[in-house]
Design a protein around this motif. Structure first.
Motif, PDB file in Angstrom:
ATOM      1  N   ASP A 106       0.828  -1.203   0.000  1.00 27.91           N
ATOM      2  CA  ASP A 106       0.000   0.000   0.000  1.00 27.91           C
ATOM      3  C   ASP A 106       0.871   1.265   0.000  1.00 27.91           C
ATOM      4  O   ASP A 106       1.671   1.471   0.907  1.00 27.91           O
ATOM      5  N   GLU A 107       0.707   2.086  -0.997  1.00 27.77           N
ATOM      6  CA  GLU A 107       1.500   3.318  -1.118  1.00 27.77           C
ATOM      7  C   GLU A 107       1.194   4.312   0.000  1.00 27.77           C
ATOM      8  O   GLU A 107       2.081   5.017   0.468  1.00 27.77           O
ATOM      9  N   ARG A 108      -0.062   4.369   0.442  1.00 28.06           N
ATOM     10  CA  ARG A 108      -0.417   5.290   1.526  1.00 28.06           C
ATOM     11  C   ARG A 108       0.303   4.933   2.816  1.00 28.06           C
ATOM     12  O   ARG A 108       0.731   5.799   3.561  1.00 28.06           O
ATOM     13  N   THR A 109       0.453   3.644   3.068  1.00 28.87           N
ATOM     14  CA  THR A 109       1.148   3.200   4.277  1.00 28.87           C
ATOM     15  C   THR A 109       2.639   3.508   4.166  1.00 28.87           C
ATOM     16  O   THR A 109       3.257   3.891   5.162  1.00 28.87           O
ATOM     17  N   LYS A 110       3.197   3.365   2.987  1.00 34.08           N
ATOM     18  CA  LYS A 110       4.622   3.658   2.801  1.00 34.08           C
ATOM     19  C   LYS A 110       4.934   5.125   3.057  1.00 34.08           C
ATOM     20  O   LYS A 110       5.960   5.453   3.617  1.00 34.08           O
TER      21      LYS A 110
END
Length: 67
Positions: free
Chosen positions: A62-66
């Motif tokens: 997940d890009e948002r978590t990164k």
């Protein structure tokens, strides 16, 4: 996580209550001039481990978590 919440769903009404139950909420650890926070050592260790695993898996995809 369902077992933890299923035991007493009345106490888990907000995110803060879940954080306190799992033991990953910050608590003040200040003395004098310093203002520090540390993680609570109490709480359900299995629930804390489950949330950690979810975060690690989300970090992979997940890009948002990164960010």
């Amino acid at each position: 996580m369902l077992v933890l919440i299923g035991d007493n769903p009345e106490r888990i009404k907000k995110e803060a209550a879940l954080a306190k139950t799992c033991g990953f909420c910050p608590i003040p650890a200040s003395s004098g001039k310093t203002n520090q926070m540390r993680l609570d050592r109490g709480g359900d260790r299995q629930a804390n481990a489950a949330i950690y695993r979810v975060a690690v898996v989300r970090m992979r995809a997940d890009e948002r978590t990164k960010t």
